[in-house]
Design an enzyme around this catalytic site. Structure first.
Site, mmCIF file in Angstrom:
data_model
loop_
_atom_site.group_PDB
_atom_site.id
_atom_site.type_symbol
_atom_site.label_atom_id
_atom_site.label_comp_id
_atom_site.label_asym_id
_atom_site.label_seq_id
_atom_site.Cartn_x
_atom_site.Cartn_y
_atom_site.Cartn_z
ATOM 1 N N HIS A 2 37.472 -8.567 6.519
ATOM 2 C CA HIS A 2 37.114 -9.849 5.873
ATOM 3 C C HIS A 2 35.897 -10.578 6.243
ATOM 4 C CE1 HIS A 2 41.922 -9.661 5.525
ATOM 5 N NE2 HIS A 2 41.252 -8.589 4.663
ATOM 6 N N CYS A 19 28.717 -2.802 -11.311
ATOM 7 C CA CYS A 19 28.806 -4.017 -10.381
ATOM 8 C C CYS A 19 29.071 -3.733 -8.596
ATOM 9 C CB CYS A 19 29.925 -5.105 -10.437
ATOM 10 S SG CYS A 19 31.272 -4.630 -10.597
HETATM 11 C C1 PEP Z 1 33.591 -1.787 -6.379
HETATM 12 O O1 PEP Z 1 34.347 -0.948 -6.092
HETATM 13 O O2 PEP Z 1 32.443 -1.509 -6.788
HETATM 14 C C2 PEP Z 1 33.760 -3.185 -6.295
HETATM 15 C C3 PEP Z 1 32.434 -3.774 -7.051
HETATM 16 O O3 PEP Z 1 34.902 -3.656 -6.151
HETATM 17 P P1 PEP Z 1 35.015 -3.976 -4.387
HETATM 18 O O4 PEP Z 1 33.764 -3.717 -3.384
HETATM 19 O O5 PEP Z 1 35.305 -5.572 -4.325
HETATM 20 O O6 PEP Z 1 36.174 -3.106 -4.212
#
Ligand code: PEP
Ligand code: MG
Length: 747
Positions: free
Chosen positions: A364, A677
């Site tokens: 975190h 993303c």
């Molecule tokens: C991902 O899995 O690429 C994502 C953007 O979500 P997180 O990194 O928060 O799991």
């Protein structure tokens, strides 16, 4: 001290204290100490070996071996019996040293005459400083009492070294905490930072390891432990009983605070001449040593609780509180063993850099550090022991390196690196308001990832066109209780206000796996990354998701709203989630709230299965965002948190790119807006390739927008695509070499 009695031991410690109090130079002190110990133990030899550097031990003083060997005889860690004691941290006690495994004869010392050998590690709080050795001609095993007595002496030596008692003219030692150190860790947030150390928990300094009134020391210890017990009981009364983890820690505190064995061992140490503080620290050192060796995670946690408790006890005894009176430097680099996300947020953007001794890339604290764009190095070994408040530090978050008290050449090289970055930042600022259009006229939308209100100013400074991923779980992670709906409404409203009309895609709560809420009952799952997480939790226990959806609808106050669901693995899950949105819209309508002008509902594509969902899914879904971090870990079956495998597979591997291309084609076929993303969107070379195979919206950390845009300006995406196709036809595993070739050919 042939009989190893307590009074002999006390006498020796008393004499050691006199040496420490003298104004002698460091080397003289070391010489006197070896003489005293040999005399007191009734051995012909006593030698002190100290670390020259991390791998080399040096004979620094001796009584009995040839004086000319002092500062000449050296051995590597693990070499000979002395090296073995230093490496393993375990005592060697033998009547026949030459017959012992690994014995190495050092002719310059004249030690061939000595048969018995007792080597004790000199350690302080788990940090190895050297080895204390006694040897004698007579072939005999040292008694348990003698070993114990020498261990107490070794502990005092370690404290003396910490206090700088062996520094000075003619001494082998440089003062502690003054040498330049390079500490290697793991990069958890890129970037470079220079500043001064701020210890989250300042170390307790013991100035009186030896005491000659055992009764008084025992009374002090008892009084302090009593105060500690009362404090722990109070904490237990005040703690919320539903917080199982907190209760467990406090119960462990109570168990140790009442432990007879713990108390007895400390009383014994005091009887041998240690002060109450030194006795506590000796126990703490032992616990740390066991903690480092423990395989079992539960045991490690409990030993770490004991470590915390010992710190509390030391603070009571020494009167040194958390607040040392020092001021936070203007350019603080935070040093801690570990830190919770809430505490980190309290420091906020004042921090230049963060170095943690423990922690992980997905912790975190790392999530918060990333959100605040503060360079972070985790697993930096011994950093809390090596650093003093105010030390000059340079943090290389790109390489996972920490330069502690760097020398001039390192400072110069590092500042060059920072200056180059600053120059690049200036260049990026100058293109902030230009679109990311390539040489062949293709435009890619660059948006940013966010998770805290503190991220929003970056919209302007980075030139991001909107927020492509707002990770809502951060708000849930940084508090120790479930946020209220009204708090969520207020936050989302402020986010939308700050975005000032730019699109913000809110991702609903993505918890489970590595993101465990402090107030959530932990589920015991064999493989949490493949377990009950994200939308699975949201659909099975919809209370929190509904509250969140209501909060989002209210916060929009008639403005357009974009919501996406994490970790959708099949069409049905999306439909069910969408139905929840419809229900919440209906409820809000009935309650008389203004509804959003328009609601887009999307899904994150993070499991390969969704790429093969029925065509109808692609037609129904409002938009898709590829969560590359998760998608990649499931595609290659390589845990994104596991240092051993997480870099093993290249994002530019042709198989992975083929999967992305397939998703692009399917979205094109149904006119479904698509973005990417994951972290790769912010890596310039990866971003180019994603654009070349058809991704038209990339969502990344704000700091990556400049570098990605500047590279996009220079390339011809059509040409790049051709190179990618050619590399694939040639049967290459990754298109990276071909892409780098192309980039090198650019003017
Ligand atoms: C991902 O899995 O690429 C994502 C953007 O979500 P997180 O990194 O928060 O799991
Ligand atoms: Mg994800």
């Amino acid at each position: 001290m042939p009989d190893g009695t307590e009074s002999e031991s006390r006498k020796l410690l008393k004499r050691l204290r006199e040496v420490m109090a003298s104004s002698d130079a460091g080397q003289t002190r070391l010489d006197k100490i070896t003489h005293l110990i040999a005399d007191s133990m009734g051995t012909e030899v006593c030698s002190i070996y100290l670390f020259r550097d991390a791998d080399t031990l040096e004979l620094c003083a001796t009584e009995g071996l040839k004086p000319e060997a002092v500062h000449r005889t050296r051995m590597r860690l693990g070499e000979g019996l002395v090296g073995r004691v230093a490496k393993t941290g375990a005592v060697i006690n033998t009547a026949d040293a030459p017959a012992e495994r690994g014995f190495r004869y050092m002719p310059e010392t004249g030690e061939e005459r000595y048969s018995s050998f007792l080597g004790i590690p000199v350690q302080r709080l788990g940090e190895s400083l050297g080895v204390l050795v006694v040897q004698s001609r007579q072939a005999r095993q040292f008694s348990a009492d003698e070993v114990y007595a020498l261990e107490v002496v070794a502990m005092v030596l370690a404290e003396m070294a910490e206090l700088g008692a062996f520094v000075g003219e003619g001494a082998a030692l440089s003062p502690p905490h003054q040498r330049a150190e390079l500490i290697r860790g793991v990069s958890a947030q890129e970037g470079t930072a220079e500043g001064h150390a701020w210890l989250h928990e300042p170390r307790v300094v013991i100035t009186n390891p030896i005491a000659d009134d055992p009764q008084r020391e025992t009374e002090r210890l008892h009084a302090a432990v009593e105060e500690l017990r009362i404090g722990v009981d109070k904490m237990l009364q005040l703690s919320r009983t539903e917080d199982a983890e907190q209760l467990q820690v406090l119960e462990t505190y109570r168990m140790f605070a009442n432990s007879k064995g713990w108390m007895r061992r400390m009383e014994e140490d005091i009887a041998r001449g240690l002060s109450a503080e030194a006795a506590v620290e000796k126990e703490q050192s032992l616990a740390r040593k066991r903690m480092m060796q423990a395989q079992d995670a539960y045991l490690r946690e409990r030993l770490s609780d004991l470590d915390d408790l010992s710190n509390r006890l030391l603070r009571i005894l020494t009167g040194q509180g958390q607040d040392t009176g020092a001021d936070l430097p203007a350019d603080p680099i935070l040093i801690a063993r570990n830190i919770g996300p809430g505490e980190l947020l309290e420091y906020g953007r004042t921090l230049r850099g963060i170095v943690l001794e423990e922690g992980s890339v997905g912790s975190h604290a790392a999530i918060v550090a990333r959100a605040l764009a503060i360079p972070l190095v985790v697993r930096a070994q011994r950093i809390t022991a090596e650093t003093l408040n105010g030390d000059h530090i340079m943090v290389d978050g790109d390489q996972g390196l920490v330069h502690l008290r760097p020398d001039d050449s390192v400072v110069a090289a590092f500042r060059d690196k920072i200056a180059m970055r600053a120059e690049a930042q200036e260049r990026y600022a100058s293109i902030r308001n230009t679109p990311a259009t390539t040489r062949d006229g293709q435009t890619v939308a660059l948006v940013m990832n966010a998770g805290l209100m503190a991220d929003l100013p970056s919209l302007d400074s980075s030139g991001a066109e909107g927020v492509g991923l707002f990770r809502t779980e951060l708000q849930f992670l940084v508090h120790n209780k479930l946020p209220k709906r009204s708090e969520l409404v207020a936050l989302y409203e402020r986010v939308l206000d700050a975005a000032d009309g730019k699109r913000v895609v809110f991702r609903t709560l993505d918890i489970g796996s590595d993101k465990v809420l402090p107030y959530m009952k932990p589920t015991d799952e064999p493989n949490p990354a493949l377990g009950w997480r994200a939308i699975r939790v949201g659909l099975d226990k919809p209370g929190v998701m509904r509250m969140q959806l209501q909060a989002l609808i209210r916060a929009a106050k008639g403005r357009p709203l974009s919501v996406m669901f994490p970790f959708v693995a099949q069409f049905e899950e999306y439909r069910d989630a969408r139905a929840e949105v419809d229900r919440m819209v209906e409820r809000e309508r009935k309650l008389g709230h203004v509804l959003p002008e328009q609601i887009e509902i999307g899904a994150m594509l993070e499991t390969p299965s969704l790429a093969f969902a029925p065509q109808k899914f692609f037609e129904e879904v409002g938009f898709l965002s590829i969560g590359g971090n998760d998608l990649k870990q499931f595609f290659f079956a390589a845990d994104r948190e596991n240092e051993r495998v997480r870099r093993r597979y290249d994002t530019l591997n042709v198989s992975f790119l083929s999967l992305i291309e397939r998703i692009v084609e399917r979205c094109d076929g149904s006119n479904t807006p698509l973005s990417f993303c994951g972290e790769d969107a912010g890596r310039p070379v990866e971003a180019l390739c994603l654009a070349a195979i058809g991704i038209r919206t990339l969502s990344m950390r704000p700091a990556s927008i400049g570098p990605v845009k500047s590279l996009l300006h220079r390339v011809d995406l059509g040409e790049l695509r051709k190179r990618i196709v050619d590399a694939r036809h040639r049967g290459e595993q990754s298109v990276r070499p071909a892409v780098l070739d192309y980039l090198r050919s650019l003017p």
